[in-house]
Write a protein that holds these residues in place. Structure first.
Motif, short mmCIF file in Angstrom:
data_model
loop_
_atom_site.label_atom_id
_atom_site.label_comp_id
_atom_site.label_asym_id
_atom_site.label_seq_id
_atom_site.Cartn_x
_atom_site.Cartn_y
_atom_site.Cartn_z
N SER A 1 33.75 38.39 47.13
CA SER A 1 33.31 39.01 45.89
C SER A 1 34.16 38.54 44.71
CB SER A 1 33.38 40.53 46.03
OG SER A 1 33.09 41.18 44.81
N LEU A 2 35.49 38.45 44.92
CA LEU A 2 36.38 37.98 43.86
C LEU A 2 36.07 36.54 43.48
CD1 LEU A 2 39.75 39.51 45.15
CD2 LEU A 2 38.55 40.13 43.04
N ARG B 1 32.15 33.43 37.60
CA ARG B 1 31.39 33.93 36.46
C ARG B 1 32.27 34.18 35.23
NH1 ARG B 1 29.68 38.36 38.66
NH2 ARG B 1 31.20 39.73 37.65
N ASP B 2 33.48 34.70 35.45
CA ASP B 2 34.25 35.24 34.31
C ASP B 2 35.56 34.51 34.01
OD1 ASP B 2 32.29 37.20 34.14
OD2 ASP B 2 33.41 38.63 35.38
N PHE C 1 38.04 37.97 33.43
CA PHE C 1 38.49 38.38 34.75
C PHE C 1 39.84 39.08 34.64
CE2 PHE C 1 40.54 37.91 38.86
CZ PHE C 1 39.51 38.22 39.74
N GLN D 1 33.18 35.09 43.52
CA GLN D 1 31.97 35.11 42.68
C GLN D 1 32.29 35.59 41.27
OE1 GLN D 1 29.42 37.63 45.02
NE2 GLN D 1 28.85 36.00 46.46
N LYS D 2 33.16 36.59 41.17
CA LYS D 2 33.54 37.08 39.83
C LYS D 2 34.33 36.02 39.07
CE LYS D 2 33.73 42.00 41.06
NZ LYS D 2 34.61 43.19 41.21
#
Length: 630
Positions: free
Chosen positions: A327-328, A334-335, A341, A330-331
């Motif tokens: 999950s991290l 994106r960020d 982030f 993917q974040k």
């Protein structure tokens, strides 16, 4: 062709009794700790296996083709800058200047590969564009040359290497903790040739305590010590070629085959951070921060761990949640570049998992697909000093982006080891955890021979241990390589036009003057000008004698700056810390002549340097704001 990842750990046989963490026959506490510490290695392998199995669909690669006879030698000659010997019409004639800089053992290594290449061409009934005898001046055929080489050194090396393949090394265990000299003035292969008939010192592989490792000291000659980063990019481009030839010569003498892989081509990814080639990452990062040498994501991961993870018990060893890590990732994709982030709420074990994942997901291994087998094979060299010599050359061969990224990682790992009392991660623990992430890669098959699991696992961890513990030594450019760069620059400046007659017998004749000690006949003193155009409008006149060092010139410059009120160009750059000029952090560079640009060691004796490079300019500059890569 797309298929399941060949790095799935089902190819790695289950731990056999020989690889059991705690053997019932263990008789000493040291051996018990060693076996227990290998648990970290196998646990990490299992974590990698689970991560890879969960994402099989993301892993695909092209088949690695087996090279035909002679193909490896041809590729080696091209990588060594000697493609003209293969008859390549597109190659630069000036590349043959390289031949004039080779030592005798390096020349023997070139000759051996030319012999093999020429024989393979004839076996395939292909006319060689340039026969090996045209290079070495022999009237015999290559086969006859193999039987009776005119070079006695090559005959001796070939005979000795044949014997070494069938006999054990005579080893004497080193005295743990003792300091030894690490000579970088003489080519490593030449040193090995001298020791060819002697005994080799061996460091006990059971000594996993960093404090018990042999300490090595690089003796500073009159020209000081050169670190990676001290040479200009133009001169550093010449170093990998020279290091490859020297590494090959060293392996020839030690009787080890230098194996190199062909890089497997992976499918391109749509991601921006994980699974992206290092060069692509750096190109994107440099659009945001020019002169970035280490990927910004890796810098962020290391910075987060240094701030909040160094004291965490079991850091790197204790695995984070695979679900959270995914999950991290993917974040971050994106960020990260938008700056949205937030690292504050991320668990440190998850950050360490992201760090290891970043390394594993690189399309090519951090140690490169080509040289990963060579890094792994270093463990087979019985002498610790020669293992370090081979590692030093391998690191110099690495592309700049890989080398800088590896150094950033190793510096962080050193900080983890330094907090051992709190995080319970000593040098060997850290090495066993990181070895699978560096030596197992989805782009390369990882078939391990049955019964060799424990040996190869410990060997890989030992190589990582050496890179962490001896990184200052390994990031040094040997004096003999710097001397070869100078000779290359001198020869290129003269624009030699080689022809067959000039090339003929070159490798056997160029060393007549190399066995003699070069003595400078220059004057005992000299007055030179040192420039500091970016800081001052005036130049500094310096009287050189045999005792004048770089540090002395910098002190004189600072003294004159304070006392004489020189015309300062940029006052801001010379702001004092606590009113002390020692905080200006000035460096002296050698520019031009037979070198591009060379940041000088403070202990360099300038009169000796002047005699070697009388046409250079000496310029004082401030230490770059970006940390120098050592």
């Amino acid at each position: 062709s797309t298929r399941h990842c060949p790095w799935k750990m089902n190819q790695l046989p289950p731990k056999s009794a020989a690889a059991s963490p705690v053997s019932e026959s263990t008789n000493s506490r040291v051996e018990a700790l060693d076996n227990l510490s290998m648990d970290s290695f196998w646990l990490e392998v299992e974590n990698i296996k689970q991560s890879a199995e969960a994402e099989q669909e993301e892993c695909s690669l092209a088949d690695v083709k087996t090279q035909e006879e002679g193909e490896a030698e041809a590729e080696w000659l091209q990588d060594a800058g000697l493609s003209e010997l293969l008859g390549d019409p597109a190659s630069d004639n000036d590349n043959l200047v390289l031949l004039s800089t080779l030592t005798r053992t390096q020349a023997a290594a070139v000759q051996r590969r030319l012999d093999t290449y020429s024989r393979s061409r004839r076996r395939r009934n292909k006319h060689p564009v340039r026969h090996v005898r045209d290079i070495f001046g022999s009237e015999d055929t290559a086969a006859e040359k193999e039987e009776s080489s005119p070079d006695p050194l090559w005959n001796n090396l070939r005979t000795s290497n044949t014997q070494r393949k069938t006999q054990d090394y005579s080893c004497t265990v080193r005295n743990p903790g003792k300091e030894e000299v690490f000579n970088m003035d003489v080519a490593y292969s030449e040193q090995a040739a001298v020791l060819l008939k002697g005994s080799f010192l061996s460091e006990s592989r059971k000594l996993k305590d960093g404090n018990a490792l042999t300490r090595f000291k690089i003796p500073k000659g009159r020209l000081g010590v050169t670190r990676i980063g001290d040479l200009s990019a133009q001169d550093m481009k010449k170093i990998p070629t020279l290091a490859l030839i020297e590494l090959t010569a060293l392996c020839d003498i030690l009787g080890f085959e230098l194996k190199r892989n062909k890089a497997a081509k992976l499918k391109t990814t749509e991601k921006r951070l994980f699974g992206v080639p290092l060069n692509t990452l750096l190109e994107n990062d440099q659009k945001l921060l020019p002169n970035t040498k280490v990927p910004l994501l890796l810098q962020a991961l290391l910075s987060c761990l240094e701030k909040r993870g160094l004291e965490t018990e079991g850091i790197l060893r204790v695995s984070g949640s695979q679900t959270r890590i995914k999950s991290l990732e993917q974040k971050l994709e994106r960020d990260f570049y938008s700056g949205l982030f937030c690292w504050d709420e991320v668990h440190q074990n998850d950050v360490s998992g992201l760090l290891k994942r970043f390394i594993r997901e690189l399309p090519a291994p951090l140690l490169t697909a080509e040289y990963l087998p060579a890094f792994a094979a270093v463990q087979n060299i019985p002498d610790l000093k020669q293992r370090l010599q081979a590692l030093n050359l391998l690191i110099l061969i690495l592309p700049e982006s890989n080398r800088n990224t590896l150094k950033a990682l190793l510096e962080f790992l050193s900080k983890v080891v330094a907090r051992e009392n709190n995080n319970k991660m000593n040098l060997w623990n850290v090495s066993t955890v990181m070895a699978p992430n560096l030596f197992m890669h989805k782009g390369l098959p990882n078939k391990i021979p049955e019964g060799k699991e424990k040996q190869l696992a410990e060997g890989a961890a030992d190589v990582v241990r050496m890179m962490i513990h001896y990184q200052d030594l390994l990031w040094t450019v040997s004096s003999f390589l710097v001397a070869q760069v100078r000779k290359l620059n001198e020869s290129n400046s003269k624009r030699y036009q080689f022809c067959d007659k000039r090339i003929k017998n070159l490798l056997r004749k160029i060393h007549a003057d190399k066995d003699k000690v070069e003595k400078n006949q220059g004057e005992p003193s000299k007055i030179v000008k040192v420039h500091a155009s970016l800081l001052l409008k005036d130049s500094l006149e310096v009287h050189l004698n045999n005792a004048t060092r770089v540090a002395d010139v910098l002190k004189q410059f600072q003294k004159n700056l304070c006392q004489n009120g020189w015309n300062i160009v940029n006052t801001v750059n010379l702001l004092k810390c606590n009113n002390s000029m020692e905080c200006t952090n000035l460096l002296l560079y050698e520019v031009g002549g037979n070198i591009g640009e060379h940041c000088l060691d403070p202990d360099t004796y300038l009169l000796d340097l002047y005699h070697i490079n009388p046409h250079a300019e000496w310029i004082i500059k401030q230490n770059p704001s970006y940390p120098r890569m050592f």
